[in-house]
Each structure stands twice: as structure tokens, then as C-alpha cells.
Design an enzyme around this catalytic site. Structure first.
Site, PDB file in Angstrom:
ATOM      1  N   ARG A  60       0.780  -1.261  -0.067  1.00 62.57           N
ATOM      2  CA  ARG A  60      -0.082   0.091   0.162  1.00 62.57           C
ATOM      3  C   ARG A  60       1.028   1.319  -0.091  1.00 62.57           C
ATOM      4  O   ARG A  60       2.102   1.412   0.749  1.00 62.57           O
ATOM      5  CB  ARG A  60      -0.997  -0.007   1.151  1.00 62.57           C
TER       6      ARG A  60
ATOM      7  N   ASN B   7       4.139   5.892 -14.004  1.00 61.85           N
ATOM      8  CA  ASN B   7       4.670   7.596 -14.442  1.00 61.85           C
ATOM      9  C   ASN B   7       5.840   7.163 -14.572  1.00 61.85           C
ATOM     10  O   ASN B   7       6.693   6.617 -14.192  1.00 61.85           O
ATOM     11  CB  ASN B   7       4.716   8.350 -13.059  1.00 61.85           C
TER      12      ASN B   7
ATOM     13  N   HIS C 261       7.315   1.064 -10.997  1.00 62.94           N
ATOM     14  CA  HIS C 261       6.209   0.711 -10.234  1.00 62.94           C
ATOM     15  C   HIS C 261       4.735   0.918 -10.907  1.00 62.94           C
ATOM     16  O   HIS C 261       4.712   2.237 -11.490  1.00 62.94           O
ATOM     17  CB  HIS C 261       6.478   1.482  -8.790  1.00 62.94           C
TER      18      HIS C 261
HETATM   19  P1  5GP Z   1       5.647   7.964  -8.524  1.00 59.38           P
HETATM   20  O1  5GP Z   1       5.347   9.426  -8.087  1.00 59.38           O
HETATM   21  O2  5GP Z   1       7.130   7.798  -8.427  1.00 59.38           O
HETATM   22  O3  5GP Z   1       4.801   7.536  -9.497  1.00 59.38           O
HETATM   23  O4  5GP Z   1       5.081   7.341  -7.137  1.00 59.38           O
HETATM   24  C1  5GP Z   1       5.874   7.201  -6.014  1.00 59.38           C
HETATM   25  C2  5GP Z   1       4.941   6.704  -5.015  1.00 59.38           C
HETATM   26  O5  5GP Z   1       5.524   6.046  -3.680  1.00 59.38           O
HETATM   27  C3  5GP Z   1       4.011   7.728  -4.299  1.00 59.38           C
HETATM   28  O6  5GP Z   1       2.678   7.954  -4.458  1.00 59.38           O
HETATM   29  C4  5GP Z   1       4.358   7.746  -2.617  1.00 59.38           C
HETATM   30  O7  5GP Z   1       3.324   8.234  -1.834  1.00 59.38           O
HETATM   31  C5  5GP Z   1       4.873   6.317  -2.581  1.00 59.38           C
HETATM   32  N1  5GP Z   1       5.911   6.343  -1.695  1.00 59.38           N
HETATM   33  C6  5GP Z   1       6.919   6.954  -1.605  1.00 59.38           C
HETATM   34  N2  5GP Z   1       8.013   6.557  -0.569  1.00 59.38           N
HETATM   35  C7  5GP Z   1       7.193   5.587   0.037  1.00 59.38           C
HETATM   36  C8  5GP Z   1       7.476   4.517   1.104  1.00 59.38           C
HETATM   37  O8  5GP Z   1       8.509   4.607   2.008  1.00 59.38           O
HETATM   38  N3  5GP Z   1       6.372   3.549   1.240  1.00 59.38           N
HETATM   39  C9  5GP Z   1       5.481   3.544   0.573  1.00 59.38           C
HETATM   40  N4  5GP Z   1       4.626   2.751   0.969  1.00 59.38           N
HETATM   41  N5  5GP Z   1       5.158   4.296  -0.369  1.00 59.38           N
HETATM   42  C10 5GP Z   1       5.953   5.381  -0.588  1.00 59.38           C
END
Ligand code: 5GP
Length: 114
Positions: free
Chosen positions: A29, A87, A100
Site C-alpha cells: 500500500r 509514471n 512501479h
Molecule cells: P511516483 O510519483 O514515483 O509515480 O510514485 C511514488 C509513490 O511512492 C508515491 O505515491 C508515494 O506516496 C509512494 N511512496 C514514497 N515513499 C514510500 C514509502 O516509503 N513507502 C510506501 N509504501 N510508499 C511510498
């Protein structure tokens, strides 16, 4: 080798609310959920971005997408609908450079995205 936060989660070095894992994939999550259901699906392989995929990664990415659909059913959002997002790089909104797939749902989602 990758030392991103997601690589550390996959290695079990940092805690996360893991909803699925196997030898290739981990799903957990999002710490800052954008909807009632917000799950991140990652490969254990440290692939930085969608741009770094090769043809050899196609089955892995297919498994990630199939898992998203299975988790959507498990979370009870499959019928209503949901969104899956990769993304890519800064303009795409990527902040963690370990591939991801976002699975987002549980509320109506707007289009186009911001
Ligand atoms: P992006 O912006 O790279 O597509 O998405 C990164 C996602 O990772 C964001 O939605 C952010 O909230 C999540 N995220 C960042 N650090 C952590 C973490 O330490 N644990 C979890 N579970 N999610 C994280």
C-alpha cells in the site's frame, strides 16, 4: 544495484503494508494514498523507469498488470472500476526511480489527470 526506497522494501529492509509478494513481484500500500485503494506493484528487479524495459521484461510487466487486476478484485473495486498508472521520469510525475505500477480506486477518478 538500486538503493531506492522500493528496493529496500522489496528486500525487507524497510517496512511496508505488503499485500502480495512472490519471487519476482512485491505489492504494497502507498504510504500517501490518493484514493481509498492505492497499491504499488513493483518488480524485485531494479528497473529504474519504463524507458529501461527490454523485450525480456515483457512477461514480467504482463504479470504486474495481471496482478493489478487480481488485486482490484480482491479489494472489491474491479466492478466499479479503477486506474493503473506507470509514471515515467520527471514530466510524468515519477519520484521513485524503481519501476512501479500504481493501482488506484475506491472513488470516482477524474480525467484528464493533472
Ligand atoms: P511516483 O510519483 O514515483 O509515480 O510514485 C511514488 C509513490 O511512492 C508515491 O505515491 C508515494 O506516496 C509512494 N511512496 C514514497 N515513499 C514510500 C514509502 O516509503 N513507502 C510506501 N509504501 N510508499 C511510498
Amino acid at each position: 544495484m538500486s538503493n531506492t526506497i522500493f528496493a529496500k522494501i522489496a528486500a525487507g529492509e524497510i517496512p511496508a503494508d505488503i499485500v502480495y509478494e512472490d519471487e519476482e513481484i512485491v505489492a504494497f500500500r502507498d504510504v500517501n494514498p490518493q484514493a481509498p485503494v492505492h497499491i504499488l506493484i513493483i518488480p524485485r528487479l531494479p528497473i529504474a523507469t519504463l524507458n529501461d524495459l527490454t523485450a525480456e521484461h515483457a512477461p514480467l510487466v504482463g504479470r504486474m498488470l495481471h496482478l493489478a487486476a487480481e488485486l482490484a478484485k480482491q479489494e472489491g473495486i474491479a466492478e466499479a472500476g479503477y486506474r493503473t498508472v506507470f509514471n515515467c521520469n520527471a514530466a510524468g510525475g515519477q519520484t521513485v526511480y524503481h519501476l512501479h505500477l500504481h493501482l488506484i480506486g475506491g472513488r470516482p477518478l477524474q480525467w484528464p489527470p493533472g
